[in-house]
Design a protein around this motif. Sequence first.
Motif, PDB file in Angstrom:
ATOM      1  N   ARG A 197       1.140  58.608  34.023  1.00 44.11           N
ATOM      2  CA  ARG A 197       0.963  57.153  33.914  1.00 44.11           C
ATOM      3  C   ARG A 197      -0.465  56.756  33.566  1.00 44.11           C
ATOM      4  NH1 ARG A 197       5.582  54.485  36.347  1.00 44.11           N
ATOM      5  NH2 ARG A 197       6.783  56.088  37.400  1.00 44.11           N
ATOM      6  N   TYR A 211      15.999  46.982  46.529  1.00 39.17           N
ATOM      7  CA  TYR A 211      15.812  47.594  45.212  1.00 39.17           C
ATOM      8  C   TYR A 211      17.076  48.334  44.761  1.00 39.17           C
ATOM      9  CZ  TYR A 211      13.485  50.185  41.486  1.00 39.17           C
ATOM     10  OH  TYR A 211      13.131  50.703  40.273  1.00 39.17           O
ATOM     11  N   GLN A 243       0.134  45.750  42.591  1.00 41.39           N
ATOM     12  CA  GLN A 243       0.473  46.899  43.426  1.00 41.39           C
ATOM     13  C   GLN A 243      -0.843  47.539  43.882  1.00 41.39           C
ATOM     14  OE1 GLN A 243       2.720  49.371  40.642  1.00 41.39           O
ATOM     15  NE2 GLN A 243       4.655  48.550  41.419  1.00 41.39           N
ATOM     16  N   ASP A 301       3.406  49.461  32.108  1.00 42.00           N
ATOM     17  CA  ASP A 301       4.122  49.866  33.315  1.00 42.00           C
ATOM     18  C   ASP A 301       4.630  48.666  34.107  1.00 42.00           C
ATOM     19  OD1 ASP A 301       5.128  51.647  35.186  1.00 42.00           O
ATOM     20  OD2 ASP A 301       3.263  51.807  36.304  1.00 42.00           O
ATOM     21  N   ILE A 302       3.745  47.700  34.373  1.00 46.82           N
ATOM     22  CA  ILE A 302       4.208  46.602  35.231  1.00 46.82           C
ATOM     23  C   ILE A 302       3.973  45.195  34.663  1.00 46.82           C
ATOM     24  CG2 ILE A 302       4.193  47.967  37.363  1.00 46.82           C
ATOM     25  CD1 ILE A 302       1.572  46.575  38.150  1.00 46.82           C
ATOM     26  N   LEU A 344       3.493  58.604  42.441  1.00 48.78           N
ATOM     27  CA  LEU A 344       2.992  57.242  42.598  1.00 48.78           C
ATOM     28  C   LEU A 344       1.983  57.066  43.734  1.00 48.78           C
ATOM     29  CD1 LEU A 344       6.271  55.228  42.007  1.00 48.78           C
ATOM     30  CD2 LEU A 344       4.303  55.376  40.508  1.00 48.78           C
ATOM     31  N   TYR A 393      14.183  43.268  36.923  1.00 48.46           N
ATOM     32  CA  TYR A 393      13.780  42.196  37.844  1.00 48.46           C
ATOM     33  C   TYR A 393      14.308  40.821  37.448  1.00 48.46           C
ATOM     34  CZ  TYR A 393      10.759  45.690  40.003  1.00 48.46           C
ATOM     35  OH  TYR A 393      10.288  46.809  40.639  1.00 48.46           O
ATOM     36  N   HIS A 398       6.995  43.908  33.032  1.00 46.95           N
ATOM     37  CA  HIS A 398       8.065  43.293  33.835  1.00 46.95           C
ATOM     38  C   HIS A 398       7.863  41.775  33.945  1.00 46.95           C
ATOM     39  CE1 HIS A 398      10.407  46.658  35.369  1.00 46.95           C
ATOM     40  NE2 HIS A 398       9.336  47.289  35.817  1.00 46.95           N
ATOM     41  N   TYR A 406       1.892  40.649  38.839  1.00 50.06           N
ATOM     42  CA  TYR A 406       2.524  41.866  39.346  1.00 50.06           C
ATOM     43  C   TYR A 406       1.381  42.716  39.894  1.00 50.06           C
ATOM     44  CZ  TYR A 406       6.120  45.531  39.782  1.00 50.06           C
ATOM     45  OH  TYR A 406       7.019  46.460  40.268  1.00 50.06           O
ATOM     46  N   ASN A 422       4.610  45.477  46.018  1.00 50.24           N
ATOM     47  CA  ASN A 422       5.412  45.187  44.817  1.00 50.24           C
ATOM     48  C   ASN A 422       5.396  43.662  44.674  1.00 50.24           C
ATOM     49  OD1 ASN A 422       6.701  46.746  42.770  1.00 50.24           O
ATOM     50  ND2 ASN A 422       8.618  45.759  43.304  1.00 50.24           N
ATOM     51  N   PHE A 478      11.734  59.808  40.113  1.00 49.97           N
ATOM     52  CA  PHE A 478      11.969  58.559  40.854  1.00 49.97           C
ATOM     53  C   PHE A 478      13.052  57.698  40.197  1.00 49.97           C
ATOM     54  CE2 PHE A 478       9.722  54.151  40.946  1.00 49.97           C
ATOM     55  CZ  PHE A 478      10.581  53.666  41.922  1.00 49.97           C
ATOM     56  N   ARG A 528      -2.489  47.784  39.358  1.00 49.22           N
ATOM     57  CA  ARG A 528      -1.936  48.698  40.358  1.00 49.22           C
ATOM     58  C   ARG A 528      -3.035  49.052  41.356  1.00 49.22           C
ATOM     59  NH1 ARG A 528       0.635  52.597  35.702  1.00 49.22           N
ATOM     60  NH2 ARG A 528      -1.601  52.775  35.273  1.00 49.22           N
TER      61      ARG A 528
HETATM   62  C1  SOE Z   1       5.044  52.072  39.202  1.00 49.73           C
HETATM   63  O1  SOE Z   1       4.083  51.099  38.943  1.00 49.73           O
HETATM   64  C2  SOE Z   1       6.466  51.497  39.202  1.00 49.73           C
HETATM   65  O2  SOE Z   1       7.333  52.531  39.570  1.00 49.73           O
HETATM   66  C3  SOE Z   1       6.881  50.979  37.821  1.00 49.73           C
HETATM   67  O3  SOE Z   1       6.911  52.016  36.858  1.00 49.73           O
HETATM   68  C4  SOE Z   1       8.245  50.314  37.927  1.00 49.73           C
HETATM   69  O4  SOE Z   1       8.660  49.788  36.688  1.00 49.73           O
HETATM   70  C5  SOE Z   1       8.183  49.211  38.984  1.00 49.73           C
HETATM   71  O5  SOE Z   1       9.405  48.563  39.094  1.00 49.73           O
HETATM   72  C6  SOE Z   1       7.776  49.778  40.312  1.00 49.73           C
HETATM   73  O6  SOE Z   1       6.528  50.434  40.162  1.00 49.73           O
END
Ligand code: SOE
Length: 390
Positions: free
Chosen positions: A179, A339, A166, A192-193, A232, A136, A196, A164, A277, A13, A270
Amino acid sequence: MRKLNIGLIGAGFMGKAHSVAFANMPKFFWPAPAMPVFKTICDINPRIAEESKERFGFAEYCTDWKEIVNDPDIDAVSICTPNNCHAEIAIAALKAGKHVLCEKPIAHTSEAAKAMAEAGEEAKKDGVISMCAYQYRRVPALELAKKFIDEGSIGRIQNVRATYLQCWSADPSSPLSWRFKKGIAGAGTLGDIASHVIDISQFLAGDITEVVSTIKTYIEERPVQEDGVDLLGTVKLGADAKKAPVDVDDEDLFLVKFKSGAVGSIEATRNAWGRNNFITVEVHGTEGSLYFNYERLNELQVCFSKDADDRRGFKTIYTGPAHFHGEVTWNIPGMNIGYGELKTIEIYEFVKAIVEEKQPSTSFAVGYQVDKVCAAVARSSTTSQWEVVK
Ligand code: SOE
């Protein structure tokens, strides 16, 4: 025009995101600081490596990253592998004099993150760039938020509320990808998030110095996907699939204190059905507030205390040509970037940093600072105490 030979490692990805962004960068940013040349792509899966060479337009492919690091013709390396490979590859590449853009989180352990930051500092002396992919903070609406803050338009920051959220891992039948494995990822949602929004919060309000947290793992085992590529949550496995334990966090909740005296809260998961997102950040200052939601990527909401009582409230600014790099994307606010353009801005910042020999705002040192906050969050979840970021 200067040319920059690119070696890209990890063709999943993120490999796709970096390839698209390198290809698009000169199409938006013209004249480009340098022209990326698609030299070599690497993936441990030979089929994916070969296909990606064709798909993304690389001249060569390989299955061993050392071929890229040892290739004297390669100038810059994009690291898009799972987290446990970041340090070894990045340090070797920097030592070989190659500029490095590494996906986040910077590494899977604090020791590895520290070693990467040190290697980044060492390489800096020779004009070699290290960059961590916290893209971001480069969303034009967040750059605008930073401008409002720096200009003093919302006064002194009192509180930062960030999330954050998801939902791709909320379904227990989605497989146990890397992951969900501590040995590879280092952490779950946290690295992972949550990382950010830690970066965004620090970008807007300065360094976080203390945290107190709660961490939860909701789904303790997941079906094993043999030879599976991480997709994912788009893959669902049947109830009869073999299962294995998850040893990372699904949800992180924490309060933060900033060096400036401001406070805040961060939530990341998540596993929030309906949230995709959902990166939000709301900043409350003594003279106003700002609100951003990535699901409304091209908008910033602003509210100023100085407005008259009968018309005070959030108003929406649509980002466009008047904003961060808006002059090179699309001509009318509301045409919107996504994105892909955001990753393109990140690649532009990387290439510009190389040409100007100036570290980008998300150098490995910054990636390490985010890692230190994550480490304090993890510590606090076991001590149930405020933990200092050290
Ligand atoms: C999965 O949670 C993911 O792909 C993250 O690894 C990325 O950093 C995020 O920008 C989008 O979601």
